[in-house]
Motif scaffolding. Sequence first.
Motif, mmCIF file in Angstrom:
data_model
loop_
_atom_site.group_PDB
_atom_site.id
_atom_site.type_symbol
_atom_site.label_atom_id
_atom_site.label_comp_id
_atom_site.label_asym_id
_atom_site.label_seq_id
_atom_site.Cartn_x
_atom_site.Cartn_y
_atom_site.Cartn_z
ATOM 1 N N LEU A 153 0.849 -1.194 0.000
ATOM 2 C CA LEU A 153 0.000 0.000 0.000
ATOM 3 C C LEU A 153 0.883 1.242 0.000
ATOM 4 O O LEU A 153 1.742 1.410 0.859
ATOM 5 C CB LEU A 153 -0.904 0.008 1.241
ATOM 6 N N LYS A 154 0.652 2.111 -0.969
ATOM 7 C CA LYS A 154 1.434 3.335 -1.081
ATOM 8 C C LYS A 154 0.786 4.419 -0.223
ATOM 9 O O LYS A 154 -0.400 4.679 -0.340
ATOM 10 C CB LYS A 154 1.481 3.770 -2.547
ATOM 11 N N ASP A 155 1.562 5.026 0.653
ATOM 12 C CA ASP A 155 1.092 6.127 1.488
ATOM 13 C C ASP A 155 1.882 7.374 1.105
ATOM 14 O O ASP A 155 2.965 7.283 0.539
ATOM 15 C CB ASP A 155 1.264 5.805 2.972
ATOM 16 N N PHE A 156 1.339 8.511 1.431
ATOM 17 C CA PHE A 156 1.908 9.785 1.017
ATOM 18 C C PHE A 156 1.940 10.745 2.190
ATOM 19 O O PHE A 156 1.097 10.690 3.064
ATOM 20 C CB PHE A 156 1.030 10.433 -0.072
ATOM 21 N N ASP A 157 2.894 11.660 2.166
ATOM 22 C CA ASP A 157 2.893 12.822 3.038
ATOM 23 C C ASP A 157 2.522 13.999 2.150
ATOM 24 O O ASP A 157 3.357 14.559 1.439
ATOM 25 C CB ASP A 157 4.263 13.037 3.682
ATOM 26 N N ILE A 158 1.241 14.344 2.154
ATOM 27 C CA ILE A 158 0.721 15.384 1.272
ATOM 28 C C ILE A 158 0.914 16.729 1.961
ATOM 29 O O ILE A 158 0.466 16.930 3.080
ATOM 30 C CB ILE A 158 -0.774 15.156 0.984
ATOM 31 N N THR A 159 1.580 17.643 1.273
ATOM 32 C CA THR A 159 1.888 18.922 1.884
ATOM 33 C C THR A 159 0.942 20.038 1.445
ATOM 34 O O THR A 159 0.602 20.902 2.248
ATOM 35 C CB THR A 159 3.330 19.348 1.577
ATOM 36 N N ARG A 160 0.505 20.034 0.158
ATOM 37 C CA ARG A 160 -0.328 21.151 -0.288
ATOM 38 C C ARG A 160 -0.899 20.896 -1.668
ATOM 39 O O ARG A 160 -0.459 20.000 -2.381
ATOM 40 C CB ARG A 160 0.461 22.447 -0.301
ATOM 41 N N LEU A 161 -1.859 21.763 -2.025
ATOM 42 C CA LEU A 161 -2.314 21.841 -3.406
ATOM 43 C C LEU A 161 -1.304 22.687 -4.165
ATOM 44 O O LEU A 161 -0.722 23.621 -3.612
ATOM 45 C CB LEU A 161 -3.672 22.547 -3.495
ATOM 46 N N THR A 162 -1.116 22.385 -5.425
ATOM 47 C CA THR A 162 -0.298 23.244 -6.279
ATOM 48 C C THR A 162 -1.199 24.333 -6.856
ATOM 49 O O THR A 162 -2.430 24.288 -6.685
ATOM 50 C CB THR A 162 0.310 22.441 -7.443
ATOM 51 N N LEU A 163 -0.624 25.276 -7.577
ATOM 52 C CA LEU A 163 -1.431 26.301 -8.230
ATOM 53 C C LEU A 163 -2.417 25.639 -9.194
ATOM 54 O O LEU A 163 -3.595 26.001 -9.236
ATOM 55 C CB LEU A 163 -0.544 27.307 -8.974
ATOM 56 N N ALA A 164 -1.955 24.647 -9.936
ATOM 57 C CA ALA A 164 -2.843 23.916 -10.852
ATOM 58 C C ALA A 164 -3.960 23.221 -10.077
ATOM 59 O O ALA A 164 -5.104 23.152 -10.543
ATOM 60 C CB ALA A 164 -2.046 22.902 -11.666
ATOM 61 N N GLY A 165 -3.649 22.735 -8.880
ATOM 62 C CA GLY A 165 -4.659 22.101 -8.035
ATOM 63 C C GLY A 165 -5.720 23.086 -7.587
ATOM 64 O O GLY A 165 -6.920 22.781 -7.610
ATOM 65 N N TYR A 166 -5.299 24.279 -7.191
ATOM 66 C CA TYR A 166 -6.259 25.322 -6.806
ATOM 67 C C TYR A 166 -7.121 25.739 -7.998
ATOM 68 O O TYR A 166 -8.327 25.950 -7.871
ATOM 69 C CB TYR A 166 -5.548 26.557 -6.236
ATOM 70 N N GLU A 167 -6.494 25.875 -9.162
ATOM 71 C CA GLU A 167 -7.234 26.279 -10.361
ATOM 72 C C GLU A 167 -8.287 25.227 -10.722
ATOM 73 O O GLU A 167 -9.428 25.575 -11.032
ATOM 74 C CB GLU A 167 -6.270 26.501 -11.535
ATOM 75 N N TYR A 168 -7.899 23.961 -10.686
ATOM 76 C CA TYR A 168 -8.850 22.892 -10.988
ATOM 77 C C TYR A 168 -9.972 22.881 -9.948
ATOM 78 O O TYR A 168 -11.151 22.818 -10.295
ATOM 79 C CB TYR A 168 -8.145 21.534 -11.031
ATOM 80 N N LEU A 169 -9.604 22.970 -8.682
ATOM 81 C CA LEU A 169 -10.593 22.933 -7.605
ATOM 82 C C LEU A 169 -11.550 24.126 -7.694
ATOM 83 O O LEU A 169 -12.762 23.964 -7.497
ATOM 84 C CB LEU A 169 -9.903 22.897 -6.249
ATOM 85 N N ASP A 170 -11.040 25.290 -8.002
ATOM 86 C CA ASP A 170 -11.915 26.455 -8.155
ATOM 87 C C ASP A 170 -12.937 26.239 -9.272
ATOM 88 O O ASP A 170 -14.073 26.695 -9.178
ATOM 89 C CB ASP A 170 -11.108 27.723 -8.422
ATOM 90 N N ALA A 171 -12.529 25.523 -10.309
ATOM 91 C CA ALA A 171 -13.441 25.258 -11.427
ATOM 92 C C ALA A 171 -14.544 24.271 -11.039
ATOM 93 O O ALA A 171 -15.681 24.410 -11.474
ATOM 94 C CB ALA A 171 -12.669 24.742 -12.634
#
Length: 123
Positions: free
Chosen positions: A65-83
Motif C-alpha cells: 500500500l502506497k502512502d503519502f505525506d501530502i503537503t499542499r495543493l499546487t497552483l494547478a490544483g487550486y485552479e482545478y478545484l476552483d473550477a
Amino acid sequence: MKRDMDLMRRILLRIEERSDVPPRVLTLEDFFDIKEDAYVISLHIDLLCDAGLIEVMSTSINDGLKDFDITRLTLAGYEYLDAVRNIKVWSRVKKTIDFVGGATLDIIKQMAVKELSKELGLG
C-alpha cells in the motif's frame, strides 16, 4: 479500476480545508471518512500527484500500500478545484461526463469553467 472523479474532487477539497498554519502533512488516514478502501484512496492520490495538482513530501510503501505525506495543493490544483468547487456546476459537469463515459481532467476543467462562467452571468 476506474478513476473516480468525485473522489479526486473530495480529496482536493479535504487538502484545501486544512486551516492549520503551517499546514500539517496529510496521509491516507486523513481520507478514510471519505472512502474506506485505502488502496482506492492511494491510487487517486497518486493520480492527483501525477497530474501536478498536489505536492507530496514523501511516499512509502507498506504491505503493498502506497502512502503519502501530502503537503499542499499546487497552483494547478487550486485552479482545478476552483473550477469544480461549486456543487451545482460539478453536478452538471458530472452528468455530462457520465453520459459520454468519461473525460480528461483538462476537459473536465474546461467544462466546469464554462459552466461557472454561465453561473456568474459571463457566458
